[in-house]
Design a protein around this motif. Structure first.
Motif, PDB file in Angstrom:
ATOM      1  N   GLU A 175       0.840  -1.191   0.000  1.00 15.95           N
ATOM      2  CA  GLU A 175       0.000   0.000   0.000  1.00 15.95           C
ATOM      3  C   GLU A 175       0.879   1.247   0.000  1.00 15.95           C
ATOM      4  OE1 GLU A 175      -2.783  -0.071   3.211  1.00 15.95           O
ATOM      5  OE2 GLU A 175      -3.467  -2.105   2.771  1.00 15.95           O
ATOM      6  N   LEU A 176       0.506   2.216  -0.859  1.00 14.38           N
ATOM      7  CA  LEU A 176       1.235   3.472  -0.960  1.00 14.38           C
ATOM      8  C   LEU A 176       0.216   4.604  -1.002  1.00 14.38           C
ATOM      9  CD1 LEU A 176       3.890   5.048  -1.418  1.00 14.38           C
ATOM     10  CD2 LEU A 176       3.593   4.656  -3.872  1.00 14.38           C
ATOM     11  N   PHE A 177       0.326   5.549  -0.059  1.00 14.89           N
ATOM     12  CA  PHE A 177      -0.618   6.663   0.030  1.00 14.89           C
ATOM     13  C   PHE A 177       0.105   7.961  -0.318  1.00 14.89           C
ATOM     14  CE2 PHE A 177      -2.116   3.309   2.726  1.00 14.89           C
ATOM     15  CZ  PHE A 177      -3.495   3.296   2.549  1.00 14.89           C
ATOM     16  N   LEU A 178      -0.468   8.721  -1.271  1.00 14.05           N
ATOM     17  CA  LEU A 178       0.204   9.919  -1.791  1.00 14.05           C
ATOM     18  C   LEU A 178      -0.754  11.100  -1.925  1.00 14.05           C
ATOM     19  CD1 LEU A 178       2.197   8.161  -4.633  1.00 14.05           C
ATOM     20  CD2 LEU A 178       3.192   9.138  -2.576  1.00 14.05           C
ATOM     21  N   CYS A 179      -1.718  11.225  -1.043  1.00 12.86           N
ATOM     22  CA  CYS A 179      -2.717  12.290  -1.162  1.00 12.86           C
ATOM     23  C   CYS A 179      -2.065  13.677  -1.061  1.00 12.86           C
ATOM     24  CB  CYS A 179      -3.749  12.158  -0.058  1.00 12.86           C
ATOM     25  SG  CYS A 179      -4.585  10.564  -0.016  1.00 12.86           S
ATOM     26  N   LEU A 180      -2.687  14.652  -1.737  1.00 17.30           N
ATOM     27  CA  LEU A 180      -2.309  16.065  -1.621  1.00 17.30           C
ATOM     28  C   LEU A 180      -0.848  16.313  -1.957  1.00 17.30           C
ATOM     29  CD1 LEU A 180      -4.233  16.847   1.695  1.00 17.30           C
ATOM     30  CD2 LEU A 180      -5.003  17.227  -0.642  1.00 17.30           C
ATOM     31  N   ASN A 181      -0.350  15.663  -3.006  1.00 26.98           N
ATOM     32  CA  ASN A 181       1.045  15.838  -3.406  1.00 26.98           C
ATOM     33  C   ASN A 181       1.184  16.471  -4.783  1.00 26.98           C
ATOM     34  OD1 ASN A 181       3.104  14.876  -1.451  1.00 26.98           O
ATOM     35  ND2 ASN A 181       1.814  13.059  -1.447  1.00 26.98           N
ATOM     36  N   ASP A 182       0.103  17.010  -5.350  1.00 34.04           N
ATOM     37  CA  ASP A 182       0.142  17.626  -6.667  1.00 34.04           C
ATOM     38  C   ASP A 182       0.668  16.648  -7.714  1.00 34.04           C
ATOM     39  OD1 ASP A 182      -0.415  19.755  -8.346  1.00 34.04           O
ATOM     40  OD2 ASP A 182       1.620  20.543  -8.260  1.00 34.04           O
ATOM     41  N   LEU A 183       0.391  15.343  -7.513  1.00 33.15           N
ATOM     42  CA  LEU A 183       0.865  14.304  -8.421  1.00 33.15           C
ATOM     43  C   LEU A 183       0.159  14.436  -9.763  1.00 33.15           C
ATOM     44  CD1 LEU A 183       2.770  11.802  -8.209  1.00 33.15           C
ATOM     45  CD2 LEU A 183       0.705  10.439  -7.940  1.00 33.15           C
ATOM     46  N   ARG A 184       0.919  14.342 -10.858  1.00 34.19           N
ATOM     47  CA  ARG A 184       0.352  14.524 -12.188  1.00 34.19           C
ATOM     48  C   ARG A 184       0.349  13.247 -13.021  1.00 34.19           C
ATOM     49  NH1 ARG A 184       2.393  20.577 -14.013  1.00 34.19           N
ATOM     50  NH2 ARG A 184       1.629  21.624 -12.136  1.00 34.19           N
ATOM     51  N   LEU A 185       1.186  12.295 -12.696  1.00 29.61           N
ATOM     52  CA  LEU A 185       1.217  11.029 -13.438  1.00 29.61           C
ATOM     53  C   LEU A 185       1.179   9.880 -12.454  1.00 29.61           C
ATOM     54  CD1 LEU A 185       3.329  10.039 -16.499  1.00 29.61           C
ATOM     55  CD2 LEU A 185       3.189   8.503 -14.562  1.00 29.61           C
TER      56      LEU A 185
END
Length: 415
Positions: A160-170
Motif C-alpha cells: 500500500e502506498l498513500f500519496l494524497c495532496l502531493n500535486d501528483l500529475r502522473l
C-alpha cells in the motif's frame, strides 16, 4: 541565553524517551499496550531512561522531530516495533529518516505525512533500508516522483502506498489486479491534479459512477490508459466523455473490441470518445454501423448522433483492395488454356508456373501480356523481378508464350 531546543527541532530518540518513559507511559495490562524494554548498556551521556515502556506501534506525531539521534539507542529499544507514525514533524533529510528506519528491523508501516520532503534527494544507499516496509504513507509531503520510483524499486514487499495532496500529475499502476472502480475513484480525490493515469493490465470490469460524479472526479485528467482491462460495455466507454479535459484514451485488448476488425475498432472508438479531425467521419461510420440494429439494442450515442447528422443511407460497397488473382488465357502456338495466376508473384515465378502448361523450360520461352481492352499490342514481360500486379492484369486478359526457337525463325507476334 540560548534559544529553546524545540526551535531547531528534536531527535527521534529524545521524543521517544520522553513519551514512553515509565512516568508518562506506564505499563498497562492488555495486548499491544506496552513492552518494557531494558537495554543492556547505554552510551555515555544518553538521554534515555533505564527502561522504556514501548508498544509495537509508535505514534510520535507533531513532536518537532527533524533528525534521528543516536542510532545505537534506536536499535536497542525498537527491535520489536512494527508500525511507526512520524506524521506532522520536521523531517526533511532522507539520511536522517534512513537512520531511523534502518535500526527498526521489523518495521512494516511508516507514516511520514506532512513532513517537508519536497525537493529533497534520496540516495540509493539510503533507500535500501525500506525494503521490508509493506505500507508507506507520504500524504502532503510534496515528495518527488523520482524519489517514489526509487523507493518502489527498493520496497519489493510494498502493498500500500498513500500519496494524497502531493500535486501528483502522473500515476502508473500497471499490473496491480485492480477490479473495482471504487478503488479508482479514490485516486480522483487523492490526486486532483492528475494529468495522466496508466492502468494497463488490470481487471477493471466497469466504470460505475454517474455523469455528475465523473465530471468532478478527475478535473484535470488528460490521458488514460486502460489497455487489457476487462471493460466489455459501450456504456463504460461513453462515460469517459464525462471527464472534462480528457484528450487521449488507450483501450487496446479489452473484451468489448475483440469481435471487431481493426478499422471498426478505431472508428467506433473515435465516435465514442475522441475529439479530433477524425470525429465526423467516425461518427457517421457509427450511425451506419448500427442501421440494422433493433431499436432496443441501439446505444445512447446513436440517438445523439442521429440528432446531429440525421439518419444516413448506407454507403455503396466498393472493394478497393488490390486484386490477388486473375483468370487469364494462356496461348502457346495452337494451344489455349485457362489459368488462374497470383498477381503478387513475379514474372520469374509466373514462368515457372507456365512450364507445366506449355511444356517449355523457363530459359526457352518468352512471354507477353495482352490487354484485351487496350489498342496496343503485346507487351513483353522481360523483367523477371517485376510483380504481375504492376501490369494491371484483369480477368479475361491473355498471356502469350512464344518458344525462343520460333522467334529465331521469324514468327510474327499478333498485333
Amino acid at each position: 541565553m540560548e534559544p529553546p531546543q524545540d526551535v531547531f527541532g528534536r531527535t527521534f530518540v529524545e521524543v521517544m524517551s520522553e513519551k514512553y518513559s515509565p512516568e508518562n507511559f506506564p505499563v498497562r495490562r492488555g495486548p499491544g499496550i506496552g513492552v518494557v524494554v531494558v537495554p543492556i548498556t547505554f552510551p555515555q551521556g544518553s538521554p534515555m531512561k533505564d527502561r522504556l515502556n514501548l508498544p509495537s506501534i509508535l505514534v510520535l506525531t507533531g513532536c518537532g522531530i527533524n533528525r534521528a539521534g543516536d542510532q545505537a539507542e534506536i536499535a536497542a529499544f525498537c527491535a520489536h516495533v512494527i508500525e511507526l507514525d512520524l506524521s506532522h514533524n520536521k523531517l526533511q533529510d532522507w539520511q536522517e529518516i534512513s537512520k531511523i528506519v534502518s535500526n527498526i528491523p521489523n518495521l512494516e508501516f511508516l507514516n511520514l505525512s506532512s513532513n517537508p520532503l519536497g525537493g529533497m534527494t534520496l540516495e540509493p544507499r539510503w533507500a535500501e533500508c525500506f525494503s521490508r516496509v509493506r505500507r508507506l504513507v507520504f500524504n502532503n509531503t510534496q515528495v518527488s516522483w523520482d524519489t517514489l520510483l526509487l523507493l518502489t524499486r527498493e520496497t519489493t514487499e510494498l502493498e500500500e502506498l498513500f500519496l494524497c495532496l502531493n500535486d501528483l500529475r502522473l500515476l502508473h499502476i500497471t499490473d496491480n489486479s485492480l477490479k473495482d472502480w471504487a478503488e479508482v475513484r479514490k485516486f480522483g480525490s487523492m490526486f486532483p491534479s492528475l494529468d495522466t493515469l496508466i492502468m494497463a493490465n488490470n481487471n477493471l470490469a466497469s466504470i460505475e459512477d454517474s455523469k455528475d460524479i465523473l465530471l468532478r472526479l478527475f478535473p484535470k485528467l488528460r490521458s488514460i490508459n486502460l489497455h487489457n482491462s476487462g471493460l466489455n460495455r459501450w456504456e463504460d466507454i461513453e462515460k469517459l466523455n464525462f471527464f472534462p479535459r480528457l484528450e487521449e484514451v488507450r483501450l487496446q485488448g479489452i473484451p468489448l473490441l475483440q469481435t471487431y476488425t481493426n478499422t471498426e475498432q478505431r472508428s467506433l472508438m473515435v465516435a465514442h470518445v475522441v475529439t479530433d479531425s477524425e470525429r465526423e467521419d467516425a461518427e457517421r461510420f457509427f450511425i451506419r454501423y448500427h442501421l440494422d440494429y433493433p431499436e432496443e439494442e441501439l446505444p445512447y450515442r446513436y440517438h445523439s448522433l442521429v440528432t446531429k447528422y440525421g439518419k444516413l443511407e448506407p454507403l455503396a460497397e466498393i472493394d478497393l483492395r488490390p486484386r490477388c488473382r486473375a483468370e487469364v488465357e494462356v496461348h502457346c502456338e495452337e494451344k489455349v488454356e485457362q489459368l488462374s495466376i497470383r498477381l503478387d508473384q513475379t514474372v520469374a515465378e509466373l514462368k515457372k508456373q507456365l512450364t507445366t502448361v506449355v511444356q517449355l523450360s523457363t530459359s526457352s520461352m518468352r512471354i507477353y501480356y495482352i490487354d484485351k481492352c487496350s489498342a496496343f499490342g503485346p507487351e513483353e514481360m522481360k523483367y523477371n523481378t517485376r510483380a504481375l500486379h504492376s501490369y494491371s492484369i484483369q480477368d479475361g486478359d491473355e498471356i502469350l508464350v512464344v518458344p525462343k526457337t520460333k522467334l529465331k525463325a521469324g514468327v510474327q507476334l499478333p498485333k
